[in-house]
Design a protein around this motif. Structure first.
Motif, short mmCIF file in Angstrom:
data_model
loop_
_atom_site.label_atom_id
_atom_site.label_comp_id
_atom_site.label_asym_id
_atom_site.label_seq_id
_atom_site.Cartn_x
_atom_site.Cartn_y
_atom_site.Cartn_z
N ALA A 5 3.35 7.38 7.01
CA ALA A 5 4.61 6.78 6.56
C ALA A 5 5.66 6.83 7.66
O ALA A 5 6.39 5.86 7.89
N TYR A 54 2.26 0.20 -2.05
CA TYR A 54 1.50 0.73 -0.93
C TYR A 54 0.37 -0.21 -0.45
O TYR A 54 0.22 -0.40 0.76
N GLU A 82 2.08 -2.89 1.53
CA GLU A 82 2.59 -2.30 2.76
C GLU A 82 1.47 -2.09 3.77
O GLU A 82 1.62 -2.41 4.96
N THR A 83 0.34 -1.56 3.30
CA THR A 83 -0.78 -1.29 4.20
C THR A 83 -1.31 -2.57 4.84
O THR A 83 -1.58 -2.62 6.05
N ARG A 136 1.84 5.51 -3.37
CA ARG A 136 0.80 6.26 -2.67
C ARG A 136 0.21 7.35 -3.56
O ARG A 136 -0.88 7.83 -3.32
#
Length: 774
Positions: free
Chosen positions: A135, A211, A214-215, A373
């Motif tokens: 992060a 998440y 985002e990943t 997450r």
């Protein structure tokens, strides 16, 4: 020292004693040290206290944790630590002999500590640390991405899920062939905002989107399109449009003129005229805070010169965000900016780069377990538990139970009792280490946990998800219940907590409370030890430090007369011609005044009334009286109010200000003076007053004499005003009472311990003690 202060100090010492023991344990819980070494030879007790025996392992563990208990810079030797260890064990043995470990309060306190500490041992710390580092690395960059959502519930049937996945693959194929991403998002995305945004998510960084999205955004090259990414909402196609270095955090102040989006053109034009007028006054050199007070409609920030909280990318409306980051020089301001809320002028206060990992890590660790997450951590934990414990599931029994799933699971109104076909308490769904878990408990779990689901949710999939969750929670509960058996570190920790609680309870009863309540014993101890309690030569003084001489002189001027005049004012009340009544226009400012007076108990306010020359003489004094009545009605006493009637004197260049009531704050407290000077620049000024011994570091470099002195050291300017110097003298009992009680506690404890040592004789195995490792 007052009796209340004394009691507070003593209670704090008890709390710190108790917490100190717990803290040692908590710190050890965060370490990854190996459990104490097991002896291979036949165990010989190191210490025998009364009838109880204590092993070298127990002593070694205690010694390792507490060998710096007396001096944080120098470790005790094993021989030096032995009396501390045996004294503690004797007190705990006495507490147990009195049954203190069997009381309900004790059991509840231990259960509470166990619940808190168990959480630390049920989390995969390595995974949390990995996600925390990831992060932080992502926070260094901001990504701009777009997405297309093919909607399908996470609980949809396998057929519906497969169909959605195929649709996402087909869309991706068209995009790879050259179709415009924004156009396709506008036409096909199930994101409600897609028609407006055309799929653009703007710039974001870690923790600002789901998440999985985002990943994908952080792992794709710019311009590339992802494979379908699954979230609760469906399948997403992600396209990365740009990357840039994180711009950090920015703090701004603003002037806001609200605009009603449904207002008339004339109203919108009026708002534009007002913001332009505010901008023109700033350009003409008017003070920012005065323009804020005059024009800003944001009541909250108006109190602090328009100041807004720190924010970064994605945390503020885009127009303000872009205007703020475009400013480069502190105190510079933007041209008027229009947002959905109205017109704004943005003033830059400060910019901060992203903080270091060391500073951010604690907050990031909390975030990674609470944002999306957390699902990754939960899944990893479920996998670990399935491997750790012998788990036996019963597929045939599950088929019987699964038949109870029906469409009411979508509405959250499912009830297994509508279709009772078996005694579900006799049906075992699974076993953990041979412990059976029956179907009835699971069915009650579903009733308790169910919530309404989307229309495309499959009852069978929902029911199976509940089963998976119930199984995972059962595994976690089993591990929590058996931590002492499987985790030597946790077992040692809980033993230390139990001893710490018992020790605190018996010390409270035998020493702390007795020392507080025995006033005769306190006085007797003082008379026997008077020579201990003395004041050295002391100066009664006020010490002021500031960053520059101008501020220092300003503070000195403020402290010259009491009550002290504060560099703080409240918004003036302006009245129409010949008006004295408190109306809606004056209520906002009066409310602010009342809040300030209520929050600052030592404040006194001067209320000054004015009138224009053509108004009746009584007008200004009546305005003052009406303000006083308002404050009195809200329990601000007349003793905290100074009334001034200036009539038509002190005429202002602005005619409307001749019909005003103005406010000036004073205080009896020097700390209030300090707070006002530190309001905009924390730590800019310190004010200390009281008695100071000659050895006090604050007096270093000053002459030991009465009167005023100033000094400048390392850019800090100091003013010292010594009112008098008192010669050394003995403390009275009242003055020494706090120290007397602390010393009396030590004597009581010593006497009590001597009696316990007779009851619990100590025998030490000298040969075993030599084996203890430093």
């Amino acid at each position: 020292m007052s009796g209340d202060s004394l009691l507070l100090n003593l209670n704090m010492s008890k709390i710190q004693f108790h917490i100190g023991l717990i803290t040692i344990s908590l710190v050890s819980a965060c370490k990854t040290s190996a459990p104490p070494q097991q002896t291979v030879t036949e165990a010989q007790p190191l210490v025998e206290i009364g009838k109880e025996q204590f092993s070298i392992d127990d002593y070694q563990d205690s010694y390792n944790k507490n060998k710096f208990a007396s001096d944080s810079t120098k470790a005790l030797s094993p021989e030096e630590y032995l009396p501390l260890y045996t004294d503690l064990k004797i007190k705990v043995l006495q507490a147990r002999s009195e049954g203190k470990d069997t009381t309900l309060d004790y059991r509840e306190e231990i259960a509470s500590y166990r619940d808190q500490l168990a959480k630390n041992h049920l989390v995969d710390k390595d995974l949390v640390e990995k996600l925390t580092t990831e992060a932080y690395d992502r926070l260094k960059q901001e990504v701009r991405a777009s997405h297309i959502l093919v909607g399908v519930s996470e609980d949809a049937s396998p057929a519906d899920t497969l169909e959605a996945h195929r649709a996402a693959i087909a869309l991706r194929g068209r995009l790879e062939e050259g179709s415009d991403f924004a156009d396709m998002a506008s036409r096909f995305s199930k994101d409600p905002a897609a028609k407006t945004t055309r799929g653009d998510l703007g710039y974001f960084t870690a923790f600002q989107t789901l998440y999985p999205i985002e990943t994908a955004a952080y792992t794709l090259p710019v311009g590339k399109i992802s494979q379908p990414v699954r979230t609760k909402a469906g399948y997403h196609l992600i396209k990365v449009n740009d990357r840039r270095t994180n711009r950090g955090m920015v703090r701004v102040a603003h002037i806001m003129v609200t605009v009603d989006t449904a207002g008339t053109p004339a109203q919108k034009e009026s708002a534009k005229t007002r913001i332009d007028e505010a901008y023109a006054q700033l350009q003409a050199g008017d003070e920012w805070n005065l323009v804020v007070e005059k024009f800003s409609d944001d009541r909250e920030s108006r109190k602090n010169g328009g100041l807004l909280p720190l924010f970064g990318t994605g945390q503020m409306v885009p127009e303000i965000e872009e205007a703020a980051f475009a400013l480069t020089r502190p105190q510079s301001y933007s041209k008027p900016v229009l947002t959905m809320y109205g017109w704004h002028i943005i003033r830059l206060i400060e910019k901060r780069p992203i903080e270091t990992f060391a500073n951010m890590a604690p907050a990031l660790r909390k975030k990674v377990v609470t944002d999306s997450r957390g699902k990754v951590i939960e899944q990893a934990n479920a996998t670990r538990l399935r491997k750790k414990y012998a788990l036996q599931e019963a597929p045939e029994q599950w088929k019987l139970v699964a038949a109870l799933a029906d469409s009411t699971l979508r509405t959250g109104k499912w009830d297994y009792q509508r279709a009772v076909s078996a005694d579900w308490s006799t049906v075992t769904l699974f076993r953990i280490e041979q412990r059976p878990y029956d179907a009835l408990s699971f069915l009650n779990y579903v009733k308790r946990k169910q919530t309404p689901r989307p229309k495309d949710a499959s009852p069978e999939v929902v029911f199976r998800r509940h089963y998976t969750d119930y199984l995972t929670e059962s595994l976690m509960e089993y591990e929590r219940d058996h931590l002492e058996e499987t985790n030597p570190e946790f077992r040692s920790l809980m033993n230390e907590i139990r001893e710490g609680v018992l020790l605190s309870q018996i010390m409270e009863e035998q020493v702390w409370q007795r020392s507080l309540s025995d006033s005769t014993g306190q006085r007797s101890f003082y008379e026997r030890n008077k020579e201990r309690y003395n004041y050295p030569e002391r100066a009664l003084a006020t010490i002021v430090t500031a960053k520059d001489t101008q501020t220092l002189n300003s503070v000195r001027k403020s402290l010259a007369t009491s009550p002290y005049k504060l560099e703080r004012k409240s918004k003036e009340l302006l009245f129409p011609v010949n008006s004295v009544e408190i109306g809606n226009e004056q209520l906002d400012a009066l409310t602010d005044l009342y809040i300030i007076m209520q929050k600052n108990a030592d404040y006194v306010v001067e209320i000054a009334g004015y009138r224009s020359a053509d108004e009746p003489e009584i007008t200004s004094s009546t305005r003052v009286r009406n303000v006083v009545k308002y404050l009195n009605a809200r329990n601000i006493p007349i003793l905290r109010i100074i009334e001034k009637d200036y009539g038509s004197f002190r005429q202002s260049a602005e005619p409307e200000r001749n019909r005003r009531v103005a406010f000036q704050f004073f205080s009896q407290s020097k700390s209030d003076v300090e707070k006002v000077y530190n309001a905009d620049a924390p730590g800019a000024v310190t004010i200390r007053e009281g008695y100071f011994p000659k050895s006090d570091p604050l007096l270093a470099g000053f002459k030991w004499q009465t009167g005023e002195q100033t000094a400048n050291a390392s850019g800090t300017f100091t003013w010292l005003n010594v009112a008098k110097i008192d010669p050394p003298r003995a403390k009275t009992f009242s003055e020494a009472r706090g120290t007397v009680i602390n010393d009396y506690q030590k004597e009581l404890e010593k006497q009590w311990l001597a009696r316990l040592q007779e009851k619990y004789p100590v025998k030490v195995n000298a040969q075993e003690l030599e084996k203890v490792k430093r």
